[in-house]
Design a protein around this motif. Structure first.
Motif, short mmCIF file in Angstrom:
data_model
loop_
_atom_site.label_atom_id
_atom_site.label_comp_id
_atom_site.label_asym_id
_atom_site.label_seq_id
_atom_site.Cartn_x
_atom_site.Cartn_y
_atom_site.Cartn_z
N GLU A 187 31.59 42.60 -39.40
CA GLU A 187 30.97 42.82 -39.83
C GLU A 187 30.87 44.27 -40.19
OE1 GLU A 187 26.34 42.49 -40.60
OE2 GLU A 187 26.88 41.08 -39.06
N ALA A 188 30.77 44.54 -39.20
CA ALA A 188 30.93 46.52 -39.40
C ALA A 188 32.03 46.82 -40.44
CB ALA A 188 30.96 47.90 -38.26
N GLU A 189 33.56 46.51 -39.61
CA GLU A 189 34.49 46.71 -40.55
C GLU A 189 34.55 46.29 -42.18
OE1 GLU A 189 37.53 44.04 -38.00
OE2 GLU A 189 37.43 46.01 -36.43
N ASN A 190 33.81 45.19 -42.66
CA ASN A 190 33.68 44.87 -43.96
C ASN A 190 33.01 46.20 -44.55
OD1 ASN A 190 35.49 41.84 -43.47
ND2 ASN A 190 34.14 41.03 -42.57
N MET A 191 31.96 46.19 -43.60
CA MET A 191 30.52 47.09 -44.24
C MET A 191 31.29 48.30 -44.59
SD MET A 191 27.40 46.34 -42.52
CE MET A 191 26.25 47.09 -43.76
N ASN A 192 32.07 48.81 -43.64
CA ASN A 192 33.70 50.25 -43.88
C ASN A 192 34.04 49.64 -44.72
OD1 ASN A 192 33.71 52.41 -42.94
ND2 ASN A 192 34.97 51.93 -41.76
N LYS A 193 34.14 48.68 -45.02
CA LYS A 193 35.33 48.35 -45.56
C LYS A 193 35.87 48.43 -47.22
CE LYS A 193 39.88 45.38 -46.52
NZ LYS A 193 40.60 44.43 -46.37
N TYR A 194 34.51 47.63 -48.04
CA TYR A 194 33.96 47.33 -49.28
C TYR A 194 32.65 48.44 -48.90
CZ TYR A 194 37.07 43.64 -48.10
OH TYR A 194 38.51 42.92 -47.99
N ARG A 195 32.88 49.40 -50.49
CA ARG A 195 32.08 49.94 -50.37
C ARG A 195 31.49 50.16 -52.00
NH1 ARG A 195 29.99 53.84 -46.44
NH2 ARG A 195 31.16 53.45 -44.96
N HIS A 196 30.28 49.92 -52.40
CA HIS A 196 29.81 50.17 -53.89
C HIS A 196 28.56 49.95 -54.06
CE1 HIS A 196 28.67 47.71 -56.91
NE2 HIS A 196 29.78 47.67 -57.95
N PRO A 197 27.86 50.45 -55.06
CA PRO A 197 26.29 51.32 -55.18
C PRO A 197 25.52 49.25 -54.41
CG PRO A 197 27.68 52.76 -56.50
CD PRO A 197 28.67 50.67 -56.41
N ASN A 198 25.96 48.24 -55.00
CA ASN A 198 25.54 47.09 -54.51
C ASN A 198 25.78 46.50 -53.19
OD1 ASN A 198 25.27 47.60 -58.07
ND2 ASN A 198 23.67 47.56 -57.44
N LEU A 199 26.26 47.55 -52.52
CA LEU A 199 26.54 46.60 -51.19
C LEU A 199 25.25 47.82 -49.86
CD1 LEU A 199 30.11 45.41 -50.86
CD2 LEU A 199 28.66 44.43 -51.78
N VAL A 200 25.37 47.45 -49.53
CA VAL A 200 24.41 48.02 -48.21
C VAL A 200 24.88 48.97 -47.56
CG1 VAL A 200 23.20 47.89 -46.03
CG2 VAL A 200 22.34 45.86 -47.47
N GLU A 201 24.76 49.82 -47.17
CA GLU A 201 25.70 51.27 -46.88
C GLU A 201 26.07 51.03 -45.14
OE1 GLU A 201 26.08 56.27 -46.70
OE2 GLU A 201 25.04 55.57 -47.75
N PHE A 202 27.44 50.69 -45.03
CA PHE A 202 27.80 51.17 -43.42
C PHE A 202 27.77 52.30 -42.86
CE2 PHE A 202 30.91 52.60 -40.86
CZ PHE A 202 30.65 51.67 -39.23
N VAL A 203 26.92 52.70 -42.08
CA VAL A 203 27.42 54.58 -41.44
C VAL A 203 27.87 54.57 -40.23
CG1 VAL A 203 25.53 56.27 -40.47
CG2 VAL A 203 24.38 54.51 -42.09
N CYS A 204 27.82 53.49 -39.04
CA CYS A 204 28.59 53.90 -37.83
C CYS A 204 28.48 52.90 -36.86
CB CYS A 204 28.27 55.32 -37.79
SG CYS A 204 26.63 56.47 -36.69
N VAL A 205 28.90 52.76 -35.99
CA VAL A 205 28.76 51.40 -35.01
C VAL A 205 28.32 52.97 -33.42
CG1 VAL A 205 30.07 49.62 -35.85
CG2 VAL A 205 30.68 52.16 -34.21
N SER A 206 27.91 52.41 -32.53
CA SER A 206 27.29 52.78 -31.22
C SER A 206 27.35 52.23 -30.06
CB SER A 206 26.26 53.87 -31.51
OG SER A 206 26.00 54.28 -30.31
N TYR A 207 27.48 52.16 -29.08
CA TYR A 207 27.81 51.56 -27.64
C TYR A 207 26.86 52.03 -26.43
CZ TYR A 207 29.57 48.82 -23.22
OH TYR A 207 29.39 48.42 -22.38
N ASN A 208 26.17 51.82 -26.30
CA ASN A 208 25.11 51.95 -24.90
C ASN A 208 26.29 51.51 -23.75
OD1 ASN A 208 23.56 53.10 -22.76
ND2 ASN A 208 21.64 52.14 -24.72
N GLU A 209 26.87 52.31 -22.81
CA GLU A 209 27.02 51.51 -21.41
C GLU A 209 26.41 51.06 -20.29
OE1 GLU A 209 30.70 53.83 -20.17
OE2 GLU A 209 31.40 54.67 -22.58
#
Length: 521
Positions: free
Chosen positions: A299-321
């Motif tokens: 889902e994160a990869e798809n949001m990052n790959k597909y960007r458009h004014p009417n698609l929710v914008e991906f910002v980043c991911v994070s991992y809490n070890e």
């Protein structure tokens, strides 16, 4: 030793110790504390948990005293001092406040019983058997069994969602095409009052191991015999997670300030957070299952790959070890999802003008035209997966089910009320044209101000039967006939006869809007 913690086992165990129940002495002056130094030769009782029950099984400390008094007196070979000492040490475990219980094995008595988790050593916490998947529902079991690594005879045994005194067995019955009807079968493993396991009345087994050995040699009424349980995922290794996150913008979890919980998503909770100087939405992944992790990162990869004014914008991911959690950070849409946005106003007797409804529809169409141009199928297009920005902006969200049309690695779950008939019959038939069908249902949600589709049908099976027989959603009372005529173009039974999203947008504009973009009544 059986591994099931069930009501049947409890009844069996209670009957064995019932005679001791009334004679179990209270902790009073008749049984003062014993000088343990005088009895160093007596082994310390060790309680090793074998499985966590699905509900509390004992509620009173007196019952626990009776059970372990019964154990002690049957294991101490008549030595009264040793009986008193073992009983005393067990009494020391007892508290009137009882919370989480485990079925336990006692090394002194070599028998099983129940005890509160707070009194178990960390090293004695339960290790589940290979065949048991505790936190697994039917849909997730199907999803795992459909993976290419599994084949005919692989199985999962899990808690039954509908009954507390039995297990559910999910079994893959084919090597090829796990998405076909009947590829995954489900059976109930019953447990009788003697703690025996059975599928049918004829064959009963004292332990689950005996049950599994028998059905590995004989199908016994099941579609195929058992081969092996599905492999369990090992805890995620941080380096492996970091490799999977490569190519995605990342931040330290310390940069997220958690403000408030917004709800639940496909994988876990959704929170409003502050990140540096902006508000963001954060989806959490709490499962350690590799399938869930792959879906989450996809889902994160798809949001990052597909960007458009009417698609929710991906910002980043994070991992809490520290707590082994993944976070997906996206733009915050303050208006919430479109379904809630419409429903709230309907409950307040507010109805939008048709011009505003068409504005919402056209923005969604713009986002879907972009996905269509990139040969991408959403598969879950509905009002709940459209987010509202500032009442002027509407964006498509929830990319968890989004797939490349050339790689139909589809899931077993899909929303029946929004799904085209061909995809209901065969889950490999999702396409851009099935998304067009879903858009038609989404338009019904908009014109009815958030009423669920097919409101007179409370059963998904009724909807499935209705749609696959060639019927379409009736026209809501509030819907203009001219708009409904356009919507029905989305529901042509043959997918190839439905318009694409670009053609649908042109039809809406040409048929319903004047030169100033207003609804042409």
């Amino acid at each position: 030793m059986g591994l099931c913690c069930s009501r049947g086992f409890l009844r069996q165990f209670r009957s064995a110790s019932q005679n001791e129940m009334n004679s179990a002495p209270p902790l009073d002056s008749k049984h003062p504390p014993i000088d343990i130094k005088e009895h160093q030769q007596v082994p310390e009782p060790s309680l090793v948990a074998t499985m966590k029950p699905d509900e509390p099984v004992l509620q009173h400390s007196a019952e626990l005293r009776a059970i372990f008094t019964f154990h002690a007196e049957n294991s101490a070979a008549g030595n009264n001092n040793e009986i008193d000492l073992v009983r005393h040490r067990i009494y020391q475990l007892i508290d009137s406040t009882i919370d989480e219980w485990y079925r336990v094995y006692c090394n002194v008595t070599q028998q099983t019983g129940f005890a509160p988790a707070k009194y178990l050593q960390p090293s004695n916490l339960p290790v589940q058997p290979d065949w048991f998947f505790e936190d697994m529902d039917r849909a997730k079991a199907v999803e795992i069994l459909q993976l290419s690594m599994h084949g005919k005879g692989n199985y999962i045994i899990r808690n039954s969602s509908g009954r507390s005194n039995c297990f559910a067995l999910s079994l893959r019955c084919v090597d090829d095409n796990p998405y076909e009807r009947g590829a995954i079968k489900h059976y109930i493993i019953n447990i009788d009052s003697q703690g025996q396991y059975f599928l049918n009345e004829k064959n009963r087994f004292k332990s689950m191991d005996d049950f599994l050995r028998h059905y590995a040699d004989h199908s016994g009424g099941m579609e195929v015999s058992l081969r092996a349980p599905c492999a369990k995922e090992k805890p995620l290794i941080p380096n492996r997670i970091k490799r999977d996150m490569a190519g995605l913008s990342q931040i330290s979890p310390e940069l997220l300030q958690w403000v408030e919980k917004l709800g639940k998503g496909n994988f876990g909770e959704v929170w409003k957070c502050k990140m540096k100087c902006r508000d963001v939405a954060v989806k959490t992944l709490t499962s350690e299952n590799a399938v869930s992790r792959q879906e989450f990162l996809r889902e994160a990869e798809n949001m990052n790959k597909y960007r458009h004014p009417n698609l929710v914008e991906f910002v980043c991911v994070s991992y809490n070890e520290r707590d082994n959690k993944l976070y997906l950070v996206s733009e915050l849409m303050n208006g919430g999802d479109l379904h809630a946005y419409l429903s709230k106003r309907r409950r307040n007797n507010v109805r939008f003008h048709i011009n505003y409804m068409l504005k919402i529809a056209l923005q969604i169409l713009d986002g879907m035209i972009y996905l269509e141009a990139h040969n991408v199928v959403h598969r879950d297009l509905r009002a709940q997966n459209v987010l509202v920005g500032n009442e002027e902006t509407f964006k498509i969200s929830d990319f968890g089910l989004l797939i490349d049309q050339e790689h139909k690695d589809v899931h077993s779950k899909f929303p029946i009320r929004w799904t085209a008939p061909e995809a209901i019959r065969d889950s490999t038939k999702f396409s851009t044209k099935s998304d067009v069908w879903s858009f038609g249902i989404l338009m019904i949600e908009i014109v009815s101000m958030g009423v669920n589709p097919y409101p007179d049908m409370h059963n998904h099976k009724d909807v499935q039967r209705f749609v696959t027989q060639g019927h379409v959603h009736p026209m809501p009372d509030e819907c203009p006939v001219s708009l409904y005529d356009v919507i029905t173009l989305c529901w042509r039974l043959e997918p190839e006869k439905r318009p694409n999203f670009e053609g649908l947008k042109h039809t809406l504009e040409d048929s319903l809007l004047d030169k100033d973009g207003q609804y042409n009544e």
